[in-house]
Design a protein around this motif. Structure first.
Motif, PDB file in Angstrom:
ATOM      1  N   SER A   1      24.876  47.918  34.129  1.00 16.97           N
ATOM      2  CA  SER A   1      23.757  48.778  34.518  1.00 16.97           C
ATOM      3  C   SER A   1      22.565  47.989  35.065  1.00 16.97           C
ATOM      4  O   SER A   1      21.496  48.558  35.267  1.00 16.97           O
ATOM      5  CB  SER A   1      23.293  49.610  33.318  1.00 16.97           C
ATOM      6  N   MET A   2      22.763  46.707  35.309  1.00 14.27           N
ATOM      7  CA  MET A   2      21.660  45.883  35.837  1.00 14.27           C
ATOM      8  C   MET A   2      21.530  46.124  37.341  1.00 14.27           C
ATOM      9  O   MET A   2      21.879  45.289  38.180  1.00 14.27           O
ATOM     10  CB  MET A   2      21.914  44.403  35.525  1.00 14.27           C
ATOM     11  N   ASP A   3      21.024  47.293  37.683  1.00 10.78           N
ATOM     12  CA  ASP A   3      20.946  47.717  39.081  1.00 10.78           C
ATOM     13  C   ASP A   3      20.088  46.789  39.935  1.00 10.78           C
ATOM     14  O   ASP A   3      20.282  46.705  41.154  1.00 10.78           O
ATOM     15  CB  ASP A   3      20.395  49.140  39.165  1.00 10.78           C
ATOM     16  N   TRP A   4      19.145  46.116  39.301  1.00  5.09           N
ATOM     17  CA  TRP A   4      18.273  45.214  40.053  1.00  5.09           C
ATOM     18  C   TRP A   4      19.054  44.101  40.733  1.00  5.09           C
ATOM     19  O   TRP A   4      18.612  43.557  41.749  1.00  5.09           O
ATOM     20  CB  TRP A   4      17.201  44.628  39.130  1.00  5.09           C
ATOM     21  N   MET A   5      20.231  43.768  40.215  1.00  2.00           N
ATOM     22  CA  MET A   5      21.025  42.716  40.849  1.00  2.00           C
ATOM     23  C   MET A   5      21.550  43.177  42.206  1.00  2.00           C
ATOM     24  O   MET A   5      21.572  42.418  43.171  1.00  2.00           O
ATOM     25  CB  MET A   5      22.175  42.297  39.938  1.00  2.00           C
ATOM     26  N   ALA A   6      21.967  44.440  42.268  1.00  4.30           N
ATOM     27  CA  ALA A   6      22.442  44.991  43.539  1.00  4.30           C
ATOM     28  C   ALA A   6      21.283  45.218  44.496  1.00  4.30           C
ATOM     29  O   ALA A   6      21.393  44.966  45.701  1.00  4.30           O
ATOM     30  CB  ALA A   6      23.184  46.301  43.287  1.00  4.30           C
ATOM     31  N   GLU A   7      20.164  45.672  43.950  1.00  5.24           N
ATOM     32  CA  GLU A   7      19.008  45.981  44.788  1.00  5.24           C
ATOM     33  C   GLU A   7      18.395  44.739  45.431  1.00  5.24           C
ATOM     34  O   GLU A   7      17.806  44.821  46.508  1.00  5.24           O
ATOM     35  CB  GLU A   7      17.958  46.705  43.949  1.00  5.24           C
ATOM     36  N   THR A   8      18.518  43.596  44.744  1.00  2.29           N
ATOM     37  CA  THR A   8      17.905  42.362  45.260  1.00  2.29           C
ATOM     38  C   THR A   8      18.927  41.398  45.830  1.00  2.29           C
ATOM     39  O   THR A   8      18.622  40.232  46.056  1.00  2.29           O
ATOM     40  CB  THR A   8      17.127  41.642  44.139  1.00  2.29           C
ATOM     41  N   LEU A   9      20.136  41.884  46.082  1.00  3.60           N
ATOM     42  CA  LEU A   9      21.227  41.010  46.503  1.00  3.60           C
ATOM     43  C   LEU A   9      20.884  40.223  47.760  1.00  3.60           C
ATOM     44  O   LEU A   9      21.131  39.010  47.836  1.00  3.60           O
ATOM     45  CB  LEU A   9      22.487  41.848  46.730  1.00  3.60           C
ATOM     46  N   GLU A  10      20.305  40.874  48.764  1.00  2.00           N
ATOM     47  CA  GLU A  10      20.003  40.195  50.013  1.00  2.00           C
ATOM     48  C   GLU A  10      18.946  39.102  49.824  1.00  2.00           C
ATOM     49  O   GLU A  10      19.098  37.992  50.309  1.00  2.00           O
ATOM     50  CB  GLU A  10      19.524  41.207  51.052  1.00  2.00           C
ATOM     51  N   ARG A  11      17.886  39.423  49.099  1.00  2.00           N
ATOM     52  CA  ARG A  11      16.840  38.426  48.865  1.00  2.00           C
ATOM     53  C   ARG A  11      17.327  37.301  47.960  1.00  2.00           C
ATOM     54  O   ARG A  11      16.886  36.160  48.073  1.00  2.00           O
ATOM     55  CB  ARG A  11      15.614  39.093  48.234  1.00  2.00           C
ATOM     56  N   ARG A  12      18.245  37.629  47.064  1.00  2.00           N
ATOM     57  CA  ARG A  12      18.757  36.628  46.130  1.00  2.00           C
ATOM     58  C   ARG A  12      19.746  35.681  46.815  1.00  2.00           C
ATOM     59  O   ARG A  12      20.040  34.602  46.302  1.00  2.00           O
ATOM     60  CB  ARG A  12      19.431  37.333  44.953  1.00  2.00           C
ATOM     61  N   SER A  13      20.260  36.085  47.958  1.00  2.00           N
ATOM     62  CA  SER A  13      21.329  35.334  48.616  1.00  2.00           C
ATOM     63  C   SER A  13      20.902  33.953  49.086  1.00  2.00           C
ATOM     64  O   SER A  13      21.725  33.046  49.195  1.00  2.00           O
ATOM     65  CB  SER A  13      21.877  36.133  49.798  1.00  2.00           C
ATOM     66  N   ALA A  14      19.618  33.774  49.391  1.00  2.00           N
ATOM     67  CA  ALA A  14      19.143  32.469  49.848  1.00  2.00           C
ATOM     68  C   ALA A  14      17.642  32.354  49.580  1.00  2.00           C
ATOM     69  O   ALA A  14      16.909  33.320  49.799  1.00  2.00           O
ATOM     70  CB  ALA A  14      19.421  32.277  51.335  1.00  2.00           C
ATOM     71  N   PRO A  15      17.185  31.196  49.092  1.00  2.00           N
ATOM     72  CA  PRO A  15      15.754  31.022  48.828  1.00  2.00           C
ATOM     73  C   PRO A  15      14.873  31.327  50.036  1.00  2.00           C
ATOM     74  O   PRO A  15      13.774  31.869  49.894  1.00  2.00           O
ATOM     75  CB  PRO A  15      15.657  29.550  48.424  1.00  2.00           C
ATOM     76  N   SER A  16      15.352  30.993  51.229  1.00  2.00           N
ATOM     77  CA  SER A  16      14.550  31.230  52.427  1.00  2.00           C
ATOM     78  C   SER A  16      14.419  32.720  52.736  1.00  2.00           C
ATOM     79  O   SER A  16      13.508  33.136  53.459  1.00  2.00           O
ATOM     80  CB  SER A  16      15.158  30.501  53.626  1.00  2.00           C
ATOM     81  N   ALA A  17      15.318  33.533  52.194  1.00  2.00           N
ATOM     82  CA  ALA A  17      15.201  34.976  52.365  1.00  2.00           C
ATOM     83  C   ALA A  17      14.042  35.514  51.540  1.00  2.00           C
ATOM     84  O   ALA A  17      13.420  36.515  51.894  1.00  2.00           O
ATOM     85  CB  ALA A  17      16.493  35.669  51.967  1.00  2.00           C
ATOM     86  N   LEU A  18      13.761  34.831  50.436  1.00  2.00           N
ATOM     87  CA  LEU A  18      12.637  35.219  49.598  1.00  2.00           C
ATOM     88  C   LEU A  18      11.318  34.704  50.167  1.00  2.00           C
ATOM     89  O   LEU A  18      10.306  35.401  50.151  1.00  2.00           O
ATOM     90  CB  LEU A  18      12.842  34.667  48.177  1.00  2.00           C
TER      91      LEU A  18
END
Length: 387
Positions: free
Chosen positions: A52-69
């Protein structure tokens, strides 16, 4: 690549300040150093292993690479703080009248401790090198463990946590993103070999394969992230673990080096080393907030916490816990009431349980709690003549 004098001076400053602030280790990596990690994370989420940790799916793109953040980042400084226990935390599981709280949660919230110290260091980096910095401690979509591995602080073990040759499996991680150019450290290699101690130690079989975890079966997830009732199949296996689980970490053979480490540790509060279930089960919202002030435990709230304590009470066999469990059958929280029913089904006989149910069910309107009563009475039926 040649390192400039100014870069060398900055690196010395970082290492000096890290040691002064109580960090056990510090190293540097690049924003593009974890190219394989995003795909592994995406597969984890796609298979639903995050629960149920929906935040993992919601932040998947930003989490994919530090430069995305943060597109401006040029170097990532990874800091590690040692919180290794003095004894094996699994020993507490034999004391059924006590509560087992995960080692990491036995002191102040590490997020607060580390972030304050990292902000001080970040300020000194800017004062020396200029540019800009950002500080993160497990509160932003960052893949700290792969970054720590690429920086050489350790490797992600088969339990998916970071393992260090110097500190075993007991490290908190934090990062400073900076626009400064720093020479990266050499990545660590996987040193788990054929060992599977961490996998075999898991009480609920949360590892479908080495290096993969099913959060939905993990006791840490079930007692912390899970907002609903604990699934029946895991209740007995939870034992007296009321917040998190250290079994896979504690089983790691590399911990023998952590025990000998002399660096400043984040030590446990004495009253959280072996707390009594009989005392914790009595906490109302105000006393819960007061007792766990500054602790990560506070974040799950009183109701989820008491739910966990009641599961441990049901597993304890302690007759002295029957009275507080009976009182909690009338608690304002359905989550607590349902867990209290299960605990009583384990601590009392069928006749007592039936008498309690007759009164409780007259006023109960929550379907989940009614279902708990029905399940408890059904299981107790064959024992009626023994009650």
């Amino acid at each position: 690549m040649r390192t400039s004098t100014s870069e060398t001076a900055l690196r010395r400053l970082i290492e000096h300040e890290a040691k002064r602030a109580g960090f056990a280790a510090v190293a540097v990596t690049r924003p593009d150093a974890i190219p394989l990690a995003p795909a592994r994370l995406a597969q984890f989420v796609e298979e639903g292993l995050h629960g149920s940790m929906d935040w993992m799916a919601e932040t998947l793109e930003r989490r994919s690479a530090p430069s995305a953040l943060w597109p401006d980042v040029r170097s990532i400084i990874v800091f590690a703080m040692n919180y290794g226990p003095d004894t094996d935390p699994r020993a507490l599981q034999a004391q059924t009248d006590r509560a087992a709280i995960s080692v990491y949660a036995r002191n102040r919230d590490y997020h607060d401790v580390m972030k304050g110290r990292l902000k001080e260091i970040a300020g000194k980096i800017v004062a020396r090198a200029g540019g800009d910095v950002k500080v993160f401690v497990d509160t932003a979509p960052i893949m700290e463990k792969p970054l720590a591995e690429s920086a050489g602080l350790g490797w992600q073990g088969k339990h998916t946590n970071l393992v260090s040759r110097e500190f075993g499996s007991w490290l908190f991680l934090g990062t400073i993103f900076t626009t400064a150019e720093l020479e990266p450290d050499e990545a660590e290699i996987d040193r788990c070999g054929s060992c599977r101690a961490c996998l075999d130690a898991c009480p609920t079989g949360a590892f479908p394969a080495p290096y993969r975890i099913d959060a939905r079966r993990c006791i840490s997830y079930l007692t912390i992230e899970n907002k609903g009732p604990v699934p029946v199949e895991f209740r007995e296996k939870i034992g007296n673990r009321i917040y998190g689980c250290d079994d896979c970490l504690a089983a790691c053979p590399w911990n023998k080096f952590a025990q000998a480490a002399s660096e400043a540790k984040l030590a446990a509060r004495d009253d959280l080393r072996e707390p009594r279930l009989a005392e914790l089960i009595l906490l109302d919202d105000a006393s819960f907030r007061s007792f766990f002030s500054g602790s990560p435990v506070k974040r799950i709230g009183r109701d989820r916490f008491i739910r966990n304590v009641l599961i441990a009470a049901g597993n304890s066999g302690e007759s002295g816990l029957i009275a507080p469990c009976r009182a909690l059958v009338a608690d304002a929280s359905p989550l607590v009431r349902g867990a209290a029913v299960w605990a009583l089904s384990r601590l009392t006989g069928a006749a007592t349980l039936k008498a309690l149910a007759q009164d409780a069910l007259k006023a109960e309107t929550e379907e989940y709690v009614v279902a708990e009563w029905n399940a408890a009475l059904t299981l107790a039926e064959p024992q009626r003549t023994q009650a």
